[in-house]
Design a protein around this motif. Structure first.
Motif, PDB file in Angstrom:
ATOM      1  N   HIS A   1       0.963  -1.277  -0.011  1.00 17.40           N
ATOM      2  CA  HIS A   1      -0.370   0.106  -0.010  1.00 17.40           C
ATOM      3  C   HIS A   1       0.898   1.251   0.226  1.00 17.40           C
ATOM      4  N   THR A   2       0.812   1.695  -1.191  1.00 14.93           N
ATOM      5  CA  THR A   2       1.644   3.402  -1.144  1.00 14.93           C
ATOM      6  C   THR A   2       2.783   3.057  -0.595  1.00 14.93           C
ATOM      7  N   THR A   3       3.230   3.858   0.329  1.00 15.14           N
ATOM      8  CA  THR A   3       4.365   3.965   1.323  1.00 15.14           C
ATOM      9  C   THR A   3       4.642   3.543   2.386  1.00 15.14           C
ATOM     10  N   ASP A   4       3.846   2.297   2.182  1.00 13.08           N
ATOM     11  CA  ASP A   4       4.275   1.387   3.419  1.00 13.08           C
ATOM     12  C   ASP A   4       5.440   1.151   4.231  1.00 13.08           C
TER      13      ASP A   4
ATOM     14  N   ARG B   1      -8.131   7.133  -2.841  1.00 13.83           N
ATOM     15  CA  ARG B   1      -9.391   8.190  -2.809  1.00 13.83           C
ATOM     16  C   ARG B   1     -10.134   8.011  -1.836  1.00 13.83           C
ATOM     17  N   ASN B   2     -10.589   7.469  -1.288  1.00 14.68           N
ATOM     18  CA  ASN B   2     -11.448   7.891  -0.616  1.00 14.68           C
ATOM     19  C   ASN B   2     -10.935   7.669   1.238  1.00 14.68           C
ATOM     20  N   ARG B   3     -11.710   8.436   2.452  1.00 12.53           N
ATOM     21  CA  ARG B   3     -11.168   8.236   3.434  1.00 12.53           C
ATOM     22  C   ARG B   3     -11.899   6.266   4.526  1.00 12.53           C
ATOM     23  N   GLU B   4     -11.716   5.885   3.271  1.00 12.41           N
ATOM     24  CA  GLU B   4     -12.718   4.231   3.507  1.00 12.41           C
ATOM     25  C   GLU B   4     -11.458   3.701   3.163  1.00 12.41           C
ATOM     26  N   PHE B   5     -10.578   3.710   2.222  1.00  8.67           N
ATOM     27  CA  PHE B   5      -9.423   3.193   1.856  1.00  8.67           C
ATOM     28  C   PHE B   5      -9.717   2.065   0.943  1.00  8.67           C
ATOM     29  N   SER B   6     -11.651   1.879   0.243  1.00  6.50           N
ATOM     30  CA  SER B   6     -11.690   1.046  -0.301  1.00  6.50           C
ATOM     31  C   SER B   6     -10.800   1.575  -1.775  1.00  6.50           C
TER      32      SER B   6
ATOM     33  N   GLN C   1      -6.115   1.404  -9.635  1.00  5.56           N
ATOM     34  CA  GLN C   1      -5.821   1.909  -8.421  1.00  5.56           C
ATOM     35  C   GLN C   1      -4.347   1.030  -7.877  1.00  5.56           C
ATOM     36  N   VAL C   2      -4.677   0.109  -8.688  1.00  2.48           N
ATOM     37  CA  VAL C   2      -3.618  -1.428  -7.940  1.00  2.48           C
ATOM     38  C   VAL C   2      -2.917  -1.238  -9.446  1.00  2.48           C
ATOM     39  N   LYS C   3      -1.422  -0.911  -8.607  1.00  2.00           N
ATOM     40  CA  LYS C   3       0.282  -1.473 -10.648  1.00  2.00           C
ATOM     41  C   LYS C   3       0.093  -3.498  -9.898  1.00  2.00           C
ATOM     42  N   ILE C   4       0.096  -3.581 -10.751  1.00  2.00           N
ATOM     43  CA  ILE C   4       1.293  -4.911 -10.802  1.00  2.00           C
ATOM     44  C   ILE C   4       2.443  -5.067 -11.433  1.00  2.00           C
TER      45      ILE C   4
ATOM     46  N   VAL D   1       1.603   5.153   8.890  1.00  2.00           N
ATOM     47  CA  VAL D   1      -0.233   4.583   9.160  1.00  2.00           C
ATOM     48  C   VAL D   1      -0.177   4.020   7.459  1.00  2.00           C
ATOM     49  N   PRO D   2       0.406   4.235   5.921  1.00  2.00           N
ATOM     50  CA  PRO D   2      -0.203   3.032   5.337  1.00  2.00           C
ATOM     51  C   PRO D   2      -0.056   1.526   6.149  1.00  2.00           C
ATOM     52  N   HIS D   3       0.457   1.185   6.749  1.00  2.00           N
ATOM     53  CA  HIS D   3       0.905   0.249   6.826  1.00  2.00           C
ATOM     54  C   HIS D   3      -0.199  -0.818   7.456  1.00  2.00           C
ATOM     55  N   VAL D   4      -1.102   0.539   7.948  1.00  2.00           N
ATOM     56  CA  VAL D   4      -2.167  -0.648   8.608  1.00  2.00           C
ATOM     57  C   VAL D   4      -3.558  -0.008   7.494  1.00  2.00           C
ATOM     58  N   GLN D   5      -3.419   0.244   6.257  1.00  2.00           N
ATOM     59  CA  GLN D   5      -4.738   1.061   6.129  1.00  2.00           C
ATOM     60  C   GLN D   5      -4.920   0.231   4.580  1.00  2.00           C
ATOM     61  N   TYR D   6      -5.034  -0.983   4.746  1.00  2.00           N
ATOM     62  CA  TYR D   6      -5.369  -1.862   3.411  1.00  2.00           C
ATOM     63  C   TYR D   6      -6.419  -2.027   3.085  1.00  2.00           C
ATOM     64  N   PHE D   7      -7.511  -1.599   2.599  1.00  2.00           N
ATOM     65  CA  PHE D   7      -9.180  -1.591   2.263  1.00  2.00           C
ATOM     66  C   PHE D   7      -9.591  -0.949   3.136  1.00  2.00           C
ATOM     67  N   GLN D   8      -9.020  -0.593   4.913  1.00  2.60           N
ATOM     68  CA  GLN D   8     -10.040  -0.283   5.517  1.00  2.60           C
ATOM     69  C   GLN D   8      -9.008   0.958   6.164  1.00  2.60           C
TER      70      GLN D   8
END
Length: 276
Positions: free
Chosen positions: A195-198, A224-229, A234-237, A256-263
């Motif tokens: 996730h981003t800069t995890d 793109r939103n605060r729910e991290f949907s 948004q996904v690059k392979i 913070v990005p370390h815990v923001q996986y889909f929520q």
């Protein structure tokens, strides 16, 4: 990817271990449904998904995991909890050590691999019983952070002896050398999500110790939103064992990005929201 992130989230919920404590992996007559006290696993709240057993605070590093069955998808899911204090101390053991149960030439992260060895006998016992009762079910290993490391070692070793398994990890760190990364990548059915800069997947990525990542990486490169949907674009392979085209090429050190996986907080059953 979102579904199995919620199994990873559920593995942080201590109330599940209390409810599954009577299930020893041999008698599955009691159905225990999954609920997460902080609302982190709504996709698992279904009558077709139930707990079969757990591994709770086992060994030197307090290894913890839950085993579930999804009868609608015909899947067994083993989800491993990320590190608490004792688990986090395993990071200090950064040497690469032989791990021939993965492959003869493989070397694994000493501390993280030790956390898997602590719980391997119990995990193996639970899975042996579950697969006997559900012989034609798919098998999935999943976990966040250190739980992703344990899930990776579990999947690699079970596949090595001929058991088919899928692997979904979220914010997993480096786990082994190039031989390890190549071997596990070649096994296939791996979804290594970042996730981003995890920062966690980037630790030890400077090549001084010889660590490499499993390929491919599924990098959620923006929020793109605060729910991290997350939606597909948004996904690059990212392919390669040391590619800088994904998370590895970022340089911010926010926690913070370390815990923001889909929520907003995948581990909220266990810890408070970390500060930015």
């Amino acid at each position: 990817m979102k579904l199995y992130s919620q199994y990873s989230a559920a593995s942080y919920c201590d109330d599940l271990y209390n409810s599954s404590s009577s299930l020893d992996g041999r008698n599955f007559s009691t159905q225990t449904l999954i609920t997460c006290s902080k609302g982190t696993c709504p996709l698992l709240q279904s009558p077709s998904i139930s707990l079969l057993g757990s591994v709770h605070n086992i060994g030197q590093y307090s290894g913890t995991a839950i085993l579930s069955v999804d009868t609608s998808r015909r899947t067994l899911v083993f989800a491993f909890r990320g590190a608490e204090f004792l688990g986090s101390t395993s990071y200090a053991r950064q040497e690469l050590v032989r791990c021939p149960d993965v492959c003869l030439d493989c070397h694994c992260f000493d501390g993280f691999y030790a956390t898997w060895l602590d719980i391997r006998p119990k995990v193996t016992s639970l899975l042996t019983s579950a697969r006997a009762k559900y012989p034609n079910y798919d098998l999935v290993f999943t976990g966040h952070s250190l739980g992703g490391a344990q899930a990776s070692y579990a999947a690699a070793e079970f596949r090595h002896v001929g058991v088919k398994a899928r692997l979904y990890t979220y914010g997993a760190p480096h786990l082994g050398d190039l031989a390890f990364a190549k071997y596990v990548s070649a096994q296939g059915n791996n979804w290594r999500v970042t996730h981003t800069t995890d920062i966690a997947p980037r630790l030890l990525g400077d090549d001084t110790k010889g660590y490499r990542h499993i390929s491919p990486e599924y990098w959620i490169f923006e929020d793109r939103n605060r729910e991290f949907s997350v939606v597909e674009d948004q996904v690059k392979i990212v392919y390669g064992f040391d590619s800088k085209e994904g998370n590895q090429g970022t340089n911010m050190t926010r926690q913070v990005p370390h815990v923001q996986y889909f929520q907003p907080q995948i581990a909220s059953c266990y810890v408070n929201q970390p500060e930015d």
